[in-house]
Motif scaffolding. Structure first.
Motif, PDB file in Angstrom:
ATOM      1  N   ARG A 112      52.692 -54.714  18.122  1.00 34.32           N
ATOM      2  CA  ARG A 112      53.051 -55.882  17.321  1.00 34.32           C
ATOM      3  C   ARG A 112      54.353 -55.590  16.587  1.00 34.32           C
ATOM      4  O   ARG A 112      54.696 -54.428  16.316  1.00 34.32           O
ATOM      5  N   TYR A 113      55.061 -56.660  16.193  1.00 32.08           N
ATOM      6  CA  TYR A 113      56.329 -56.522  15.487  1.00 32.08           C
ATOM      7  C   TYR A 113      56.314 -57.428  14.265  1.00 32.08           C
ATOM      8  O   TYR A 113      55.948 -58.604  14.361  1.00 32.08           O
ATOM      9  N   LEU A 114      56.701 -56.863  13.142  1.00 31.50           N
ATOM     10  CA  LEU A 114      56.615 -57.581  11.874  1.00 31.50           C
ATOM     11  C   LEU A 114      57.491 -58.824  11.857  1.00 31.50           C
ATOM     12  O   LEU A 114      57.071 -59.891  11.420  1.00 31.50           O
ATOM     13  N   ARG A 120      63.810 -57.258  17.983  1.00 31.25           N
ATOM     14  CA  ARG A 120      65.115 -57.209  18.652  1.00 31.25           C
ATOM     15  C   ARG A 120      65.461 -55.788  19.116  1.00 31.25           C
ATOM     16  O   ARG A 120      66.120 -55.616  20.147  1.00 31.25           O
ATOM     17  N   ARG A 121      65.012 -54.774  18.414  1.00 31.26           N
ATOM     18  CA  ARG A 121      65.251 -53.385  18.834  1.00 31.26           C
ATOM     19  C   ARG A 121      64.642 -53.149  20.220  1.00 31.26           C
ATOM     20  O   ARG A 121      65.251 -52.512  21.085  1.00 31.26           O
ATOM     21  N   TYR A 122      63.447 -53.651  20.405  1.00 29.03           N
ATOM     22  CA  TYR A 122      62.783 -53.527  21.709  1.00 29.03           C
ATOM     23  C   TYR A 122      63.519 -54.349  22.760  1.00 29.03           C
ATOM     24  O   TYR A 122      63.792 -53.876  23.866  1.00 29.03           O
ATOM     25  N   VAL A 123      63.846 -55.581  22.416  1.00 29.30           N
ATOM     26  CA  VAL A 123      64.500 -56.505  23.343  1.00 29.30           C
ATOM     27  C   VAL A 123      65.833 -55.940  23.824  1.00 29.30           C
ATOM     28  O   VAL A 123      66.169 -56.020  25.011  1.00 29.30           O
ATOM     29  N   GLU A 124      66.602 -55.370  22.923  1.00 29.02           N
ATOM     30  CA  GLU A 124      67.928 -54.875  23.292  1.00 29.02           C
ATOM     31  C   GLU A 124      67.861 -53.666  24.220  1.00 29.02           C
ATOM     32  O   GLU A 124      68.763 -53.455  25.029  1.00 29.02           O
ATOM     33  N   GLY A 128      68.522 -56.024  27.078  1.00 27.32           N
ATOM     34  CA  GLY A 128      69.974 -55.921  26.994  1.00 27.32           C
ATOM     35  C   GLY A 128      70.551 -54.749  27.748  1.00 27.32           C
ATOM     36  O   GLY A 128      71.530 -54.894  28.498  1.00 27.32           O
ATOM     37  N   ALA A 129      69.970 -53.564  27.555  1.00 30.69           N
ATOM     38  CA  ALA A 129      70.490 -52.374  28.230  1.00 30.69           C
ATOM     39  C   ALA A 129      70.390 -52.513  29.742  1.00 30.69           C
ATOM     40  O   ALA A 129      71.288 -52.095  30.486  1.00 30.69           O
ATOM     41  N   PHE A 130      69.302 -53.123  30.194  1.00 28.48           N
ATOM     42  CA  PHE A 130      69.137 -53.288  31.640  1.00 28.48           C
ATOM     43  C   PHE A 130      70.143 -54.294  32.200  1.00 28.48           C
ATOM     44  O   PHE A 130      70.757 -54.050  33.249  1.00 28.48           O
ATOM     45  N   ALA A 131      70.330 -55.407  31.525  1.00 35.95           N
ATOM     46  CA  ALA A 131      71.298 -56.403  32.001  1.00 35.95           C
ATOM     47  C   ALA A 131      72.702 -55.808  32.052  1.00 35.95           C
ATOM     48  O   ALA A 131      73.492 -56.135  32.951  1.00 35.95           O
ATOM     49  N   LEU A 152      72.691 -61.722  27.343  1.00 39.97           N
ATOM     50  CA  LEU A 152      71.993 -62.385  28.436  1.00 39.97           C
ATOM     51  C   LEU A 152      70.682 -61.673  28.744  1.00 39.97           C
ATOM     52  O   LEU A 152      69.647 -62.313  28.969  1.00 39.97           O
ATOM     53  N   GLY A 153      70.709 -60.351  28.748  1.00 41.28           N
ATOM     54  CA  GLY A 153      69.477 -59.597  28.965  1.00 41.28           C
ATOM     55  C   GLY A 153      68.465 -59.843  27.870  1.00 41.28           C
ATOM     56  O   GLY A 153      67.255 -59.960  28.131  1.00 41.28           O
ATOM     57  N   ASN A 154      68.941 -59.944  26.631  1.00 45.66           N
ATOM     58  CA  ASN A 154      68.052 -60.249  25.506  1.00 45.66           C
ATOM     59  C   ASN A 154      67.405 -61.616  25.694  1.00 45.66           C
ATOM     60  O   ASN A 154      66.196 -61.792  25.465  1.00 45.66           O
ATOM     61  N   ALA A 155      68.204 -62.587  26.100  1.00 48.01           N
ATOM     62  CA  ALA A 155      67.688 -63.945  26.293  1.00 48.01           C
ATOM     63  C   ALA A 155      66.656 -63.996  27.422  1.00 48.01           C
ATOM     64  O   ALA A 155      65.648 -64.703  27.316  1.00 48.01           O
ATOM     65  N   LEU A 156      66.900 -63.260  28.484  1.00 50.73           N
ATOM     66  CA  LEU A 156      65.937 -63.209  29.579  1.00 50.73           C
ATOM     67  C   LEU A 156      64.605 -62.624  29.117  1.00 50.73           C
ATOM     68  O   LEU A 156      63.530 -63.065  29.550  1.00 50.73           O
TER      69      LEU A 156
END
Length: 276
Positions: A112-114, A120-124, A128-131, A152-156
């Motif tokens: 879970r995320y507060l 966003r740390r996880y998302v990036e 993000g890093a993968f994109a 774009l990777g974050n949005a995906l």
């Protein structure tokens, strides 16, 4: 089975969205891109299909060593061998591969995320890093790719959270920030028990809107000179937007099912997006 065939089966089985997105890339770059998607899938399976966190950490530790071996040109796994064969410089991408691996490692420590900044740390890392890795593989100017590929990777990833919310909840992971669920008066138990309410609908309308706006913004930020080089990412974004629209039309009934597009529709959307 050679390593390219292994990567194809792992990353993009026929009929999948990834399959149609990868088919839009130049033929010469498809093996590399497929290997990158296969590696991401390997990392994802390591943490999300392992019920025992200890086992997951052991597997991730193996991948940590394998990533180092890849950078040194001594890979042993079929996916790593494919990357070693197709990636111009494995050592130069080591930091990005490490970031991707560390992102999936977060799944073993946190379910879970507060709030959104924490999520966003996880998302990036995972998105993000993968994109950025994918973008650099075909970009005219790889040195500038991260600036427009990471959003774009974050949005995906945000779109994927909406699409997979029911399945994620059943596996003990909820990628909607706690403060946002509280704002809309939706509990974790509601998601796990597939409880559809007006509050849940409003929560999903907010999540879908954020993902859609993020995708449109990220697509608009791709430089004109790079649009033709980024057919795979652009196709992925178009497919994600189409799924969000379908979810919205279905009334956000994503807790008991995964709403998907038909293969022929995926083919058409990916083809059209890549040439738009």
């Amino acid at each position: 089975m050679n390593f390219d065939d292994y990567c194809q089966q792992k990353a993009a089985p026929p009929g999948s969205s990834t399959y149609y997105a990868l088919r839009q890339a130049p033929a010469a770059r498809q093996p590399l891109l497929t290997a990158l998607f296969a590696l991401r899938r390997e990392f994802e399976e390591t943490v999300k299909e392992t019920s025992d966190p200890t086992v997951g950490r052991t597997k991730l530790a193996w991948w940590q060593k394998e990533t180092s071996a890849l950078a040194a040109g001594e890979a042993s796994h079929p996916v790593s061998k494919a990357l070693m064969a197709h990636l111009p410089s494995t050592a130069s991408e080591y930091a990005s591969l490490e970031a991707l691996l560390s992102g999936f490692e977060m799944d073993l420590d946190q379910a879970r995320y507060l709030d959104y900044p924490n999520l966003r740390r996880y998302v990036e890392r995972v998105g993000g890093a993968f994109a950025a890795l994918v973008a650099r593989a075909t970009a005219r100017d790889p040195s500038q790719a991260s600036g427009w590929a990471v959003p774009l990777g974050n949005a995906l990833m945000l779109a994927q959270f909406v699409e997979e919310i029911g399945d994620d909840a059943r596996h003990g992971r909820i990628y909607i920030p706690i403060d946002e669920m509280q704002r809309f008066n939706v509990t974790a138990a509601d998601l796990i028990n597939r409880k559809y309410t007006d509050a849940f609908t409003e929560l999903m309308r907010f999540q879908t809107g954020r993902a859609r706006d993020s995708l449109h913004g990220a697509l608009a930020a791709i430089p004109d000179a790079e649009r033709a080089t980024q057919r795979t990412l652009r196709a992925q974004a178009a497919l994600a937007l189409a799924v969000l629209d379908e979810i919205e039309r279905d009334g956000y009934h994503v807790l008991h099912q995964r709403i998907a597009l038909t293969p022929i529709r995926k083919l058409w959307i990916a083809w059209r997006a890549a040439r738009g």
